[in-house]
Design an enzyme around this catalytic site. Sequence first.
Site, PDB file in Angstrom:
ATOM      1  CG  ASN A  37      -6.640  -0.660   1.253  1.00 33.98           C
ATOM      2  OD1 ASN A  37      -5.913  -0.201   0.385  1.00 33.98           O
ATOM      3  ND2 ASN A  37      -6.164  -1.149   2.390  1.00 33.98           N
ATOM      4  CG  HIS A  96      -3.315   3.586   2.529  1.00 30.81           C
ATOM      5  ND1 HIS A  96      -3.699   3.197   1.269  1.00 30.81           N
ATOM      6  CD2 HIS A  96      -3.364   2.454   3.297  1.00 30.81           C
ATOM      7  CE1 HIS A  96      -3.968   1.910   1.261  1.00 30.81           C
ATOM      8  NE2 HIS A  96      -3.781   1.435   2.482  1.00 30.81           N
ATOM      9  CB  CYS A 145      -0.935   0.003   1.207  1.00 31.52           C
ATOM     10  SG  CYS A 145      -2.108  -1.376   1.213  1.00 31.52           S
TER      11      CYS A 145
END
Length: 320
Positions: free
Chosen positions: A277, A247, A113
């Site tokens: 996500n 994020h 990520c």
Amino acid sequence: MRRAVVESIGHYLPERVVENSEFEATLDTNDAWIRSRTGIERRHFAAEGETTSDMGIRAAQAALANAGCSVADVDAIILATSTADLTFPSAATMVQHGLGMTHGFAFDVQAVCAGFLFALNTANSMIASGQANRILVIGAETFSKLMDWTDRGTCVLFGDGAGAMLLAAQQDETSDRGILATALRSDGRYKDILYVDGGVSMQTTGHLRMQGKEVFRHAVEKLSNTALEAIDAAGLTTDDVDWIVPHQANQRILEGMSKRLKVPMDRVVMTVNNHGNTSAASVPLAMAVAAQDKRIKQGDIVVTGAIGGGLAWGTAVIRW
């Protein structure tokens, strides 16, 4: 001073939109449960046969169109992903080919990520040192391919998509635009709280495994710390920050960062509700949406950060 400046940004989302309610038929979950714990309402899943490089090409094309330039003006492509089409070659070279680019170079970066932040830092260093004048930095993922559809703690969280940023060299003593500071970190001690239980050596693709509470605890603390470090390195304070683009993993993480940095939520860009996500695509997707709707404007101070498996995390401070 030679500095990497954001010239444009673009994004791509697959056509298929998956609402929370779709999971109710196969899992012990519901829309209210997912929203209350994550803030996620829907996400996009890649179509059958649609790959990470396919999405990276579309996002790159959008960034180039927004900049009004062609691939002939690009020196390099750096693509952040954990879900490349093949073990090799890199998805970046596939994007390079898809764009019709036969010059320069392209390579992948894998920091899960946090991948886009690591790719952004790499591109910034290359531009600052004179190795390149214009670089496409892409985050693209098909995390839907890694899900265990029986695990309600993970499979409802992730989505697919891509974002692309075009960075260009600027050497203008009168301008202070560009990437002002970065901070990158990793700590392999925490591998077991977020990982995929497969890989080339194990001869299986595997599924994503996560200890959600532990990841949350580390995310808020570590992202806040590197954000403060990078803001200080840029000679700024949190009062100078116009936008935080974290994020997009969980609404609670965004709220936790807002509280720790003492930056109100109306200055935090949130797209997790619509995208879920999207791992390395998360940050450029969120920035592209905020730039498209005119929230982020030229001259704004933007602080962006991400954390992922490894653990690996990082922050960048950008004057847009």
